[in-house]
Design a protein around this motif. Structure first.
Motif, PDB file in Angstrom:
ATOM      1  N   CYS A 177       0.754  -1.177   0.047  1.00  0.00           N
ATOM      2  CA  CYS A 177       0.097   0.063   0.114  1.00  0.00           C
ATOM      3  C   CYS A 177       0.843   1.418   0.061  1.00  0.00           C
ATOM      4  CB  CYS A 177      -0.948  -0.027   1.332  1.00  0.00           C
ATOM      5  SG  CYS A 177      -0.277   0.295   2.800  1.00  0.00           S
ATOM      6  N   THR A 178       2.238   1.146  -0.042  1.00  0.00           N
ATOM      7  CA  THR A 178       2.784   2.392   0.374  1.00  0.00           C
ATOM      8  C   THR A 178       3.201   2.932  -1.183  1.00  0.00           C
ATOM      9  OG1 THR A 178       4.908   3.413   1.262  1.00  0.00           O
ATOM     10  CG2 THR A 178       5.220   1.062   0.134  1.00  0.00           C
ATOM     11  N   GLU A 179       3.424   4.475  -1.074  1.00  0.00           N
ATOM     12  CA  GLU A 179       4.053   5.240  -2.252  1.00  0.00           C
ATOM     13  C   GLU A 179       5.409   5.213  -2.292  1.00  0.00           C
ATOM     14  OE1 GLU A 179       1.583   8.436  -2.556  1.00  0.00           O
ATOM     15  OE2 GLU A 179      -0.255   7.895  -2.767  1.00  0.00           O
ATOM     16  N   GLU A 180       6.036   4.737  -1.209  1.00  0.00           N
ATOM     17  CA  GLU A 180       7.583   4.958  -0.965  1.00  0.00           C
ATOM     18  C   GLU A 180       8.150   3.942  -1.964  1.00  0.00           C
ATOM     19  OE1 GLU A 180       9.054   7.172   0.674  1.00  0.00           O
ATOM     20  OE2 GLU A 180       7.087   8.104   1.089  1.00  0.00           O
ATOM     21  N   SER A 181       9.450   4.002  -2.119  1.00  0.00           N
ATOM     22  CA  SER A 181      10.272   2.786  -3.019  1.00  0.00           C
ATOM     23  C   SER A 181      10.983   2.033  -2.201  1.00  0.00           C
ATOM     24  CB  SER A 181      11.330   3.696  -4.019  1.00  0.00           C
ATOM     25  OG  SER A 181      11.815   2.710  -4.819  1.00  0.00           O
ATOM     26  N   ALA A 182      10.149   0.802  -1.891  1.00  0.00           N
ATOM     27  CA  ALA A 182      10.717  -0.037  -1.066  1.00  0.00           C
ATOM     28  C   ALA A 182      10.778  -1.497  -1.200  1.00  0.00           C
ATOM     29  CB  ALA A 182       9.972   0.016   0.264  1.00  0.00           C
ATOM     30  N   VAL A 183      11.576  -2.275  -0.982  1.00  0.00           N
ATOM     31  CA  VAL A 183      11.805  -3.663  -1.008  1.00  0.00           C
ATOM     32  C   VAL A 183      11.836  -4.270   0.052  1.00  0.00           C
ATOM     33  CG1 VAL A 183      12.977  -5.364  -2.671  1.00  0.00           C
ATOM     34  CG2 VAL A 183      13.086  -3.100  -3.242  1.00  0.00           C
ATOM     35  N   LEU A 184      11.034  -5.484   0.082  1.00  0.00           N
ATOM     36  CA  LEU A 184      11.008  -6.433   1.257  1.00  0.00           C
ATOM     37  C   LEU A 184      11.815  -7.699   0.850  1.00  0.00           C
ATOM     38  CD1 LEU A 184      10.374  -6.853   4.373  1.00  0.00           C
ATOM     39  CD2 LEU A 184       8.357  -8.109   3.587  1.00  0.00           C
ATOM     40  N   ILE A 185      12.824  -8.256   1.628  1.00  0.00           N
ATOM     41  CA  ILE A 185      13.456  -9.427   1.193  1.00  0.00           C
ATOM     42  C   ILE A 185      13.467 -10.450   2.518  1.00  0.00           C
ATOM     43  CG2 ILE A 185      15.763 -10.394   0.296  1.00  0.00           C
ATOM     44  CD1 ILE A 185      16.434  -7.367  -0.675  1.00  0.00           C
ATOM     45  N   LEU A 186      13.348 -11.555   1.984  1.00  0.00           N
ATOM     46  CA  LEU A 186      13.556 -12.813   2.791  1.00  0.00           C
ATOM     47  C   LEU A 186      14.658 -13.749   2.589  1.00  0.00           C
ATOM     48  CD1 LEU A 186      11.284 -14.460   5.299  1.00  0.00           C
ATOM     49  CD2 LEU A 186      12.559 -15.988   3.922  1.00  0.00           C
ATOM     50  N   SER A 187      15.553 -13.849   3.104  1.00  0.00           N
ATOM     51  CA  SER A 187      16.970 -14.709   2.674  1.00  0.00           C
ATOM     52  C   SER A 187      17.243 -15.763   3.859  1.00  0.00           C
ATOM     53  CB  SER A 187      17.834 -13.733   2.581  1.00  0.00           C
ATOM     54  OG  SER A 187      18.232 -13.037   3.664  1.00  0.00           O
ATOM     55  N   ARG A 188      17.945 -16.685   3.222  1.00  0.00           N
ATOM     56  CA  ARG A 188      18.302 -17.740   4.242  1.00  0.00           C
ATOM     57  C   ARG A 188      19.846 -18.318   3.405  1.00  0.00           C
ATOM     58  NH1 ARG A 188      14.397 -22.398   5.165  1.00  0.00           N
ATOM     59  NH2 ARG A 188      13.586 -21.168   6.804  1.00  0.00           N
ATOM     60  N   ASP A 189      20.747 -18.263   4.423  1.00  0.00           N
ATOM     61  CA  ASP A 189      22.133 -18.754   3.841  1.00  0.00           C
ATOM     62  C   ASP A 189      22.691 -18.194   2.925  1.00  0.00           C
ATOM     63  OD1 ASP A 189      21.636 -20.843   5.762  1.00  0.00           O
ATOM     64  OD2 ASP A 189      20.837 -22.226   4.394  1.00  0.00           O
ATOM     65  N   GLY A 190      22.303 -16.489   2.749  1.00  0.00           N
ATOM     66  CA  GLY A 190      23.019 -15.711   1.950  1.00  0.00           C
ATOM     67  C   GLY A 190      22.206 -15.610   0.596  1.00  0.00           C
ATOM     68  N   PHE A 191      21.114 -16.467   0.472  1.00  0.00           N
ATOM     69  CA  PHE A 191      20.310 -16.176  -0.870  1.00  0.00           C
ATOM     70  C   PHE A 191      18.981 -15.838  -0.471  1.00  0.00           C
ATOM     71  CE2 PHE A 191      23.667 -19.154  -1.816  1.00  0.00           C
ATOM     72  CZ  PHE A 191      24.337 -18.783  -2.918  1.00  0.00           C
ATOM     73  N   MET A 192      18.234 -15.064  -1.640  1.00  0.00           N
ATOM     74  CA  MET A 192      16.958 -14.559  -1.268  1.00  0.00           C
ATOM     75  C   MET A 192      15.869 -15.690  -1.542  1.00  0.00           C
ATOM     76  SD  MET A 192      16.985 -11.075  -3.402  1.00  0.00           S
ATOM     77  CE  MET A 192      18.267  -9.993  -3.214  1.00  0.00           C
ATOM     78  N   LYS A 193      15.033 -15.899  -0.619  1.00  0.00           N
ATOM     79  CA  LYS A 193      13.936 -17.023  -0.884  1.00  0.00           C
ATOM     80  C   LYS A 193      12.736 -16.283  -1.599  1.00  0.00           C
ATOM     81  CE  LYS A 193      12.566 -19.940   1.998  1.00  0.00           C
ATOM     82  NZ  LYS A 193      12.515 -21.118   1.253  1.00  0.00           N
ATOM     83  N   TRP A 194      12.321 -15.021  -1.465  1.00  0.00           N
ATOM     84  CA  TRP A 194      11.662 -14.086  -2.210  1.00  0.00           C
ATOM     85  C   TRP A 194      11.994 -12.759  -1.942  1.00  0.00           C
ATOM     86  CZ3 TRP A 194       9.296 -11.191   1.499  1.00  0.00           C
ATOM     87  CH2 TRP A 194       8.642 -11.567   2.688  1.00  0.00           C
ATOM     88  N   ALA A 195      11.479 -11.890  -2.759  1.00  0.00           N
ATOM     89  CA  ALA A 195      11.627 -10.497  -2.663  1.00  0.00           C
ATOM     90  C   ALA A 195      10.369  -9.795  -3.054  1.00  0.00           C
ATOM     91  CB  ALA A 195      12.931  -9.874  -3.245  1.00  0.00           C
ATOM     92  N   PHE A 196       9.795  -8.866  -2.468  1.00  0.00           N
ATOM     93  CA  PHE A 196       8.762  -7.771  -2.979  1.00  0.00           C
ATOM     94  C   PHE A 196       9.086  -6.406  -2.891  1.00  0.00           C
ATOM     95  CE2 PHE A 196       6.518 -11.910  -1.951  1.00  0.00           C
ATOM     96  CZ  PHE A 196       5.539 -12.017  -2.950  1.00  0.00           C
ATOM     97  N   SER A 197       8.792  -6.014  -4.163  1.00  0.00           N
ATOM     98  CA  SER A 197       8.956  -4.379  -4.338  1.00  0.00           C
ATOM     99  C   SER A 197       7.638  -3.797  -4.309  1.00  0.00           C
ATOM    100  CB  SER A 197       9.652  -4.086  -5.682  1.00  0.00           C
ATOM    101  OG  SER A 197      10.769  -4.630  -5.546  1.00  0.00           O
TER     102      SER A 197
END
Length: 199
Positions: A81-101
């Protein structure tokens, strides 16, 4: 309730494992149930009233407690819902499982194609600093740490939380709304409109 309303005709029972709860990819039934729950438990008008101009994991934690939901669900709600420029990342062992922008971040080229390839966490980021378990308020870093084509003067505020229970790291990146990190046009994929679909 989301599983019952949305998926009762697809399955006879639901047993959500820890890995299921961390799988938020598009069209995954956990993601669908979470989206349902987010509108039920976090009414958008009230949710927006809780937000300030500077969102960090402390503020999102306050919202998670207010609505009695997980921090991940709260952060995803904000990204949606934000108008900001933001990215949420979930990672494990140094690699991204998913990323949402957020929509603004995607327009500016700030996204990661985690469904198409394995994407590593970049060296020099807060997420890779093993000596720092939590950076709830964030640190300012050159945007190029995360986005190779960012302008040299651009910065990113990176926040981080580690979960020992689920063994993952959650990272929140916030950029200026007008900070474009697209590669030069000549370097972008434009085969049969593929680049436009990825945007």
């Amino acid at each position: 309730m989301g599983h019952y309303i949305l998926h009762r005709l697809k399955r006879d029972e639901f047993k959500c494992s820890s890995d299921d709860m961390l799988s938020w990819e598009e069209k995954n039934i956990e993601a669908e149930a979470d989206l349902f729950a987010s509108f039920l438990l976090m009414p958008l008008n009230d949710f927006r009233n809780q937000l300030t101009t500077s969102v960090d994991f402390e503020l999102l934690r306050h919202c998670a407690i207010r609505y009695d939901v997980s921090l991940t669900a709260t952060a995803l709600k904000w990204i949606q819902c934000t108008e900001e420029s933001a990215v949420l990342i979930l990672s494990r062992d140094g690699f991204m499982k998913w990323a949402f922008s957020s929509a603004t971040a995607r327009r500016n080229g700030a996204f990661f194609r985690t469904r198409q390839a394995t994407v590593g966490i970049p060296p020099g980021s807060l997420a890779t600093a093993s000596s720092i378990a939590h950076g709830r308020h964030g640190v300012e870093l050159p945007a190029s740490v995360w986005f190779a084509h960012a302008d040299r003067s651009a910065s990113v505020r990176e926040m981080k939380i580690q979960s020992e229970k689920y063994e993952y790291t959650m990272t929140l990146l916030c950029l200026a709304r007008n900070a474009s990190v697209w590669p030069p046009f000549s370097d972008r994929e434009d085969e049969s409109g593929r680049w436009n679909r990825d945007r």
